[in-house]
Scaffold this active site. Structure first.
Site, PDB file in Angstrom:
ATOM      1  N   CYS A  12       0.846  -1.096   0.163  1.00 42.88           N
ATOM      2  CA  CYS A  12      -0.130  -0.115   0.260  1.00 42.88           C
ATOM      3  C   CYS A  12       1.043   1.399   0.063  1.00 42.88           C
ATOM      4  O   CYS A  12       1.973   1.248  -0.017  1.00 42.88           O
ATOM      5  CB  CYS A  12      -0.671   0.145   1.149  1.00 42.88           C
ATOM      6  SG  CYS A  12       0.084   0.141   2.783  1.00 42.88           S
ATOM      7  N   GLU A 124       0.309  -0.599  16.211  1.00 41.29           N
ATOM      8  CA  GLU A 124      -0.493   0.731  16.078  1.00 41.29           C
ATOM      9  C   GLU A 124      -1.552   1.259  17.074  1.00 41.29           C
ATOM     10  O   GLU A 124      -1.317   2.260  17.459  1.00 41.29           O
ATOM     11  CB  GLU A 124      -1.309   0.503  14.708  1.00 41.29           C
ATOM     12  CG  GLU A 124      -2.239   1.715  14.463  1.00 41.29           C
ATOM     13  CD  GLU A 124      -3.161   1.352  13.177  1.00 41.29           C
ATOM     14  OE1 GLU A 124      -2.824   0.569  12.258  1.00 41.29           O
ATOM     15  OE2 GLU A 124      -4.116   2.074  13.356  1.00 41.29           O
TER      16      GLU A 124
HETATM   17  S1  SF4 Z   1      -2.951   2.731   7.079  1.00 45.27           S
HETATM   18 FE1  SF4 Z   1      -1.673   0.964   6.995  1.00 45.27          FE
HETATM   19  S2  SF4 Z   1      -2.666  -0.329   5.377  1.00 45.27           S
HETATM   20 FE2  SF4 Z   1      -3.283   1.833   5.159  1.00 45.27          FE
HETATM   21  S3  SF4 Z   1      -1.910   2.831   3.827  1.00 45.27           S
HETATM   22 FE3  SF4 Z   1      -1.024   3.174   5.942  1.00 45.27          FE
HETATM   23  S4  SF4 Z   1       0.367   1.529   6.209  1.00 45.27           S
HETATM   24 FE4  SF4 Z   1      -0.831   1.104   4.494  1.00 45.27          FE
END
Ligand code: SF4
Length: 283
Positions: A12, A124
């Protein structure tokens, strides 16, 4: 054999940014350590280590090093501590995670109880919690939501890799707990898109390979969505694939987590091709 490959596949935008920052620092500074795994994919981490981007595994606090904050972020006090020890900090926190951290801080400063819906032990969620400080409450399941004490002002943020379907019930319950409730849907759009496609894929094929780290929350979630409807395997390494799975199968699906490199998809396709002629379709 027809292979239906879900797009987008591979990294991503947040993972791409983190890795390119780490590579840039390595090139310009010569040495760099990441604080925890930069992304949740062992293959990617091995590759980064080979190139000189290492995880700081030492028990002691680094001093005078170049340190990268991983894509999932770190508790802000931890970052402050590293700075005090003369380290140079480079922040590779994904902007979407950063946004959730800032929202948690905003809610705390404005008198809200801050409910963080997500996996309690996920890096996170731990990083977001640090911004909520003493106002933060972690909600992993409906039982946690039941236990929330009523409070006049409640703010809700969500771990970026959750799925709305799974948090909806929790959020509905929390709506009964306060007079003023602010909900920020902080689920990552890139994650949501892959989850939607996983559902579509599950109705199209006879078997699915979910490619990605076993420690990757968003990859596990894709697996959980798919396995309800169709035989599904979560694959981290080529060696885990058993070619017998594909006997008498005409339609195979492939989907990747957001920290899975494109190169792994190509490896899997090459492996499948050595046993079955492939017809590739993008979904
Ligand atoms: S929140 Fe996580 S999945 Fe979404 S763009 Fe950021 S790193 Fe990638």
């Amino acid at each position: 054999m027809r292979v239906y490959l879900v797009t987008p596949y591979g990294w991503c935008s947040g993972v791409k940014k983190s890795i390119s920052l780490a590579e840039k620092i390595l090139q310009t500074k010569g040495e760099v350590y990441t604080l925890g795994a930069l992304v949740h994919n062992p293959k990617v981490i091995e590759d980064l280590e080979r190139r000189g981007i290492k995880i700081w595994n030492n028990e002691s606090i680094p001093e005078g090093k170049k340190l990268i904050v991983r894509a999932h972020g770190l508790p802000y006090k931890e970052v402050e501590k590293y700075k005090e020890y003369g380290n140079e900090i480079y922040d590779a926190t994904c902007p979407l995670v950063k946004r959730v951290q800032k929202l948690a801080e905003f809610l705390r400063k404005n008198g809200y109880k801050v409910l963080i819906v997500g996996e309690k032990k996920h890096p996170e969620v731990i990083s977001i919690m640090s911004y909520a400080e003493e106002k933060g409450v972690l909600i992993e399941n409906i039982n946690d939501a039941i236990m929330v004490e009523p409070f006049p002002k409640i703010g809700i943020v969500i771990q970026t890799t959750q799925s709305w379907e799974e948090v909806e019930e929790i959020i509905k319950l929390i709506l009964t707990k306060g007079k003023e409730i602010r909900i920020f849907n902080t689920i990552c759009p890139e994650v949501e898109k892959r989850q939607k496609k996983a559902k579509i894929l599950s109705e199209m094929v006879e078997l699915v390979l979910v490619l990605g780290g076993k420690n990757s929350a968003n990859t596990r979630r894709l697996y959980n969505i798919l396995v309800k409807n169709v035989p599904t395997y979560h694959i981290e390494n080529l060696e885990e694939i058993d070619m017998e799975w594909f006997n008498n199968k005409q339609k195979i699906g492939i989907i990747t987590g957001t920290s899975t490199p494109e190169s792994f998809v190509e490896e899997v396709l090459r492996l499948l091709e050595t046993h079955h002629p492939l017809e590739l379709h993008l979904v």
